[in-house]
Scaffold this motif. Sequence first.
Motif, PDB file in Angstrom:
ATOM      1  N   ASP A  63       0.875  -1.183  -0.123  1.00  0.00           N
ATOM      2  CA  ASP A  63       0.021   0.145  -0.049  1.00  0.00           C
ATOM      3  C   ASP A  63       0.788   1.338   0.001  1.00  0.00           C
ATOM      4  O   ASP A  63       0.503   2.249  -0.714  1.00  0.00           O
ATOM      5  CB  ASP A  63      -0.762   0.321   1.197  1.00  0.00           C
ATOM      6  CG  ASP A  63      -2.159  -0.921   1.117  1.00  0.00           C
ATOM      7  OD1 ASP A  63      -2.548  -1.497  -0.021  1.00  0.00           O
ATOM      8  OD2 ASP A  63      -2.596  -1.392   2.198  1.00  0.00           O
ATOM      9  N   ALA A  64       1.846   1.273   0.891  1.00  0.00           N
ATOM     10  CA  ALA A  64       2.841   2.471   0.864  1.00  0.00           C
ATOM     11  C   ALA A  64       3.367   2.741  -0.156  1.00  0.00           C
ATOM     12  O   ALA A  64       3.633   3.916  -0.624  1.00  0.00           O
ATOM     13  CB  ALA A  64       3.761   2.468   2.330  1.00  0.00           C
ATOM     14  N   ARG A  65       4.012   1.695  -0.822  1.00  0.00           N
ATOM     15  CA  ARG A  65       4.812   1.778  -1.860  1.00  0.00           C
ATOM     16  C   ARG A  65       4.167   2.291  -3.319  1.00  0.00           C
ATOM     17  O   ARG A  65       4.542   3.050  -4.151  1.00  0.00           O
ATOM     18  CB  ARG A  65       5.724   0.590  -2.345  1.00  0.00           C
ATOM     19  CG  ARG A  65       6.950   0.386  -1.106  1.00  0.00           C
ATOM     20  CD  ARG A  65       7.600  -0.724  -1.503  1.00  0.00           C
ATOM     21  NE  ARG A  65       8.271  -0.767  -2.833  1.00  0.00           N
ATOM     22  CZ  ARG A  65       9.217  -1.674  -3.330  1.00  0.00           C
ATOM     23  NH1 ARG A  65       9.341  -2.660  -2.425  1.00  0.00           N
ATOM     24  NH2 ARG A  65       9.738  -1.547  -4.148  1.00  0.00           N
ATOM     25  N   LEU A  66       2.783   1.817  -3.292  1.00  0.00           N
ATOM     26  CA  LEU A  66       2.142   2.300  -4.530  1.00  0.00           C
ATOM     27  C   LEU A  66       1.505   3.398  -4.411  1.00  0.00           C
ATOM     28  O   LEU A  66       1.157   4.329  -5.194  1.00  0.00           O
ATOM     29  CB  LEU A  66       1.279   1.165  -4.891  1.00  0.00           C
ATOM     30  CG  LEU A  66       1.541  -0.227  -5.304  1.00  0.00           C
ATOM     31  CD1 LEU A  66       0.684  -0.923  -5.704  1.00  0.00           C
ATOM     32  CD2 LEU A  66       2.830  -0.087  -6.201  1.00  0.00           C
ATOM     33  N   THR A  67       0.902   3.795  -2.996  1.00  0.00           N
ATOM     34  CA  THR A  67       0.154   5.159  -2.993  1.00  0.00           C
ATOM     35  C   THR A  67       0.673   6.189  -2.263  1.00  0.00           C
ATOM     36  O   THR A  67       0.115   7.176  -2.088  1.00  0.00           O
ATOM     37  CB  THR A  67      -1.106   4.551  -2.214  1.00  0.00           C
ATOM     38  OG1 THR A  67      -0.857   4.220  -1.233  1.00  0.00           O
ATOM     39  CG2 THR A  67      -2.010   3.503  -2.891  1.00  0.00           C
ATOM     40  N   GLY A  68       1.924   6.011  -1.618  1.00  0.00           N
ATOM     41  CA  GLY A  68       2.418   6.983  -0.643  1.00  0.00           C
ATOM     42  C   GLY A  68       2.932   8.203  -1.391  1.00  0.00           C
ATOM     43  O   GLY A  68       3.084   8.392  -2.665  1.00  0.00           O
ATOM     44  N   ARG A  69       3.273   9.162  -0.794  1.00  0.00           N
ATOM     45  CA  ARG A  69       3.726  10.729  -1.167  1.00  0.00           C
ATOM     46  C   ARG A  69       3.077  10.894  -2.459  1.00  0.00           C
ATOM     47  O   ARG A  69       3.632  11.543  -3.434  1.00  0.00           O
ATOM     48  CB  ARG A  69       5.138  10.439  -1.645  1.00  0.00           C
ATOM     49  CG  ARG A  69       6.042  10.015  -0.348  1.00  0.00           C
ATOM     50  CD  ARG A  69       7.383  10.119  -0.611  1.00  0.00           C
ATOM     51  NE  ARG A  69       7.891   9.219  -1.698  1.00  0.00           N
ATOM     52  CZ  ARG A  69       8.114   8.016  -1.586  1.00  0.00           C
ATOM     53  NH1 ARG A  69       8.087   7.420  -0.104  1.00  0.00           N
ATOM     54  NH2 ARG A  69       8.726   7.214  -2.585  1.00  0.00           N
ATOM     55  N   GLY A  70       1.814  11.102  -2.553  1.00  0.00           N
ATOM     56  CA  GLY A  70       1.077  11.593  -3.590  1.00  0.00           C
ATOM     57  C   GLY A  70       1.356  10.798  -5.011  1.00  0.00           C
ATOM     58  O   GLY A  70       1.327  11.543  -5.907  1.00  0.00           O
ATOM     59  N   ARG A  71       1.772   9.713  -4.918  1.00  0.00           N
ATOM     60  CA  ARG A  71       2.264   9.064  -6.124  1.00  0.00           C
ATOM     61  C   ARG A  71       0.908   8.700  -7.060  1.00  0.00           C
ATOM     62  O   ARG A  71      -0.063   8.737  -6.771  1.00  0.00           O
ATOM     63  CB  ARG A  71       2.708   7.622  -5.839  1.00  0.00           C
ATOM     64  CG  ARG A  71       3.435   7.175  -6.763  1.00  0.00           C
ATOM     65  CD  ARG A  71       4.173   5.485  -6.563  1.00  0.00           C
ATOM     66  NE  ARG A  71       4.561   5.647  -5.413  1.00  0.00           N
ATOM     67  CZ  ARG A  71       6.073   5.762  -5.389  1.00  0.00           C
ATOM     68  NH1 ARG A  71       6.643   6.039  -6.501  1.00  0.00           N
ATOM     69  NH2 ARG A  71       6.751   5.559  -4.306  1.00  0.00           N
ATOM     70  N   GLY A  72       1.301   9.418  -8.248  1.00  0.00           N
ATOM     71  CA  GLY A  72       0.247   9.082  -9.696  1.00  0.00           C
ATOM     72  C   GLY A  72       0.268   7.890 -10.084  1.00  0.00           C
ATOM     73  O   GLY A  72       1.178   6.978  -9.603  1.00  0.00           O
ATOM     74  N   PHE A  73      -1.021   7.562 -10.801  1.00  0.00           N
ATOM     75  CA  PHE A  73      -1.049   6.113 -11.096  1.00  0.00           C
ATOM     76  C   PHE A  73       0.292   5.718 -12.240  1.00  0.00           C
ATOM     77  O   PHE A  73       0.597   4.348 -11.866  1.00  0.00           O
ATOM     78  CB  PHE A  73      -2.368   5.976 -11.924  1.00  0.00           C
ATOM     79  CG  PHE A  73      -2.777   4.833 -12.108  1.00  0.00           C
ATOM     80  CD1 PHE A  73      -3.161   3.969 -11.252  1.00  0.00           C
ATOM     81  CD2 PHE A  73      -2.705   4.205 -13.489  1.00  0.00           C
ATOM     82  CE1 PHE A  73      -3.572   2.518 -11.355  1.00  0.00           C
ATOM     83  CE2 PHE A  73      -2.806   2.779 -13.701  1.00  0.00           C
ATOM     84  CZ  PHE A  73      -3.227   1.995 -12.506  1.00  0.00           C
ATOM     85  N   GLN A  74       0.627   6.424 -13.003  1.00  0.00           N
ATOM     86  CA  GLN A  74       1.601   5.940 -13.900  1.00  0.00           C
ATOM     87  C   GLN A  74       2.953   5.865 -12.917  1.00  0.00           C
ATOM     88  O   GLN A  74       3.793   4.529 -13.068  1.00  0.00           O
ATOM     89  CB  GLN A  74       2.198   7.180 -14.795  1.00  0.00           C
ATOM     90  CG  GLN A  74       2.897   6.492 -15.857  1.00  0.00           C
ATOM     91  CD  GLN A  74       2.576   5.251 -16.800  1.00  0.00           C
ATOM     92  OE1 GLN A  74       1.420   5.392 -17.154  1.00  0.00           O
ATOM     93  NE2 GLN A  74       3.228   4.372 -16.990  1.00  0.00           N
ATOM     94  N   GLU A  75       3.227   6.432 -12.048  1.00  0.00           N
ATOM     95  CA  GLU A  75       4.448   6.249 -11.030  1.00  0.00           C
ATOM     96  C   GLU A  75       4.079   4.766 -10.401  1.00  0.00           C
ATOM     97  O   GLU A  75       4.868   4.086  -9.933  1.00  0.00           O
ATOM     98  CB  GLU A  75       4.505   7.214 -10.059  1.00  0.00           C
ATOM     99  CG  GLU A  75       5.091   8.707 -10.491  1.00  0.00           C
ATOM    100  CD  GLU A  75       5.203   9.803  -9.880  1.00  0.00           C
ATOM    101  OE1 GLU A  75       6.084  10.096  -9.439  1.00  0.00           O
ATOM    102  OE2 GLU A  75       3.915  10.010  -9.131  1.00  0.00           O
ATOM    103  N   ALA A  76       2.676   4.457 -10.006  1.00  0.00           N
ATOM    104  CA  ALA A  76       2.444   3.602  -9.249  1.00  0.00           C
ATOM    105  C   ALA A  76       2.707   2.211  -9.957  1.00  0.00           C
ATOM    106  O   ALA A  76       3.182   1.165  -9.593  1.00  0.00           O
ATOM    107  CB  ALA A  76       1.143   3.400  -8.884  1.00  0.00           C
ATOM    108  N   LEU A  77       2.261   2.157 -11.334  1.00  0.00           N
ATOM    109  CA  LEU A  77       2.592   1.093 -12.309  1.00  0.00           C
ATOM    110  C   LEU A  77       4.008   0.795 -12.242  1.00  0.00           C
ATOM    111  O   LEU A  77       4.536  -0.222 -12.147  1.00  0.00           O
ATOM    112  CB  LEU A  77       2.201   1.361 -13.439  1.00  0.00           C
ATOM    113  CG  LEU A  77       0.684   1.328 -13.829  1.00  0.00           C
ATOM    114  CD1 LEU A  77       0.283   1.852 -15.291  1.00  0.00           C
ATOM    115  CD2 LEU A  77      -0.135   0.360 -13.417  1.00  0.00           C
TER     116      LEU A  77
END
Length: 355
Positions: free
Chosen positions: A104-118
């Motif tokens: 959860d933290a690595r994908l959604t943390g620090r206001g990460r956008g969806f492309q960054e999450a991918l």
Amino acid sequence: MNGPFSPSPGLAALDERARDIFRRVVESYLATGEPVGSRTLSKGGVALSPASIRNTMQDLAQLGLLAAPHTSAGRIPTHTGLRLFVDGLLEIGDLSEDERREIDARLTGRGRGFQEALDEASNLLSGLAGGAGVVVSPVREAGVRHVEFVALGQGDQALAVIVYDDGEVENRLMPLSPGVTPSHLQAASNFLNARLRGKTLADAKAEVGKELDQARRELDAAAARLVEEGMAAWSGGGPEDRSLIVRGRANLLQDAEAVADLERVRSLFDDLEQKEQLITLLDGVREAQGVRIFIGAETRLFSLSGSSVVAAPYLTGRQKVVGAIGVIGPTRLNYARVIPMVDYTARVLSRMLDG
């Protein structure tokens, strides 16, 4: 979790003794990567003599579930055997709360956008699962707002312009046949606007494809050809237009000590460069309910490297599949750990799209 075809024979063909020995062979192989011999099983708690165990292992080999690599006295599961084990005997673990929080933290943390999450999802899966993490970017979901053909230069080229509801604009340069007039461009634009507006391009392409005969009747030949060429020009999320993120290739080298293993990994590296084929394979999880597993020769792409793929789709809030993530590695992946990890990561990405 099923692959594209069912193995033969099934578990029903195995008696209790054969099933127990088969399960132990596969579990030992997945843990060590080494062929498993009868003495190893005898010392490991099987209450049978090594000779009886050998006889049962020979029966399993005749059924196509085990094989003897090279001159080794031990056995390893075949791809058919692994499929049978994964579908019928594998006990899937669950992620710990700490592992869920980390994802959860690595994908959604620090206001990460969806492309960054991918991108992070690919890194995360490769690190935690020990294979190569792969992510396919989403199919464009926005509806079409407007399309237009604009003549350029001396009239031998046109710009095929498509505007989406989310404000994105896609332009494609296309040649014009001699004799195409501004009225042809307008007629083709009007025909497509009447059919594409409000639909995703993928849905619209399918619909217009069915109506090309009608286009040829309603429009003259030049305008009808523009319709076909315009639909072919816009990407619509085809494999050639979408991005493929692959991380963790180095993980595949860690256990590849033997020459044969190194050759297999080199072959797998070549496979991972086949972008369009790999995207097409991962798009095959669209119809799956959750995780799908491909083992070895079940896929043409990985038939030579003998690799496995564990993949899951990620969806929009409307439960429409738009992309896929997965782990690719040797057939002796730790399936019990990788499957829930891929599944949960896909669920997190889906929640992000829903939000």
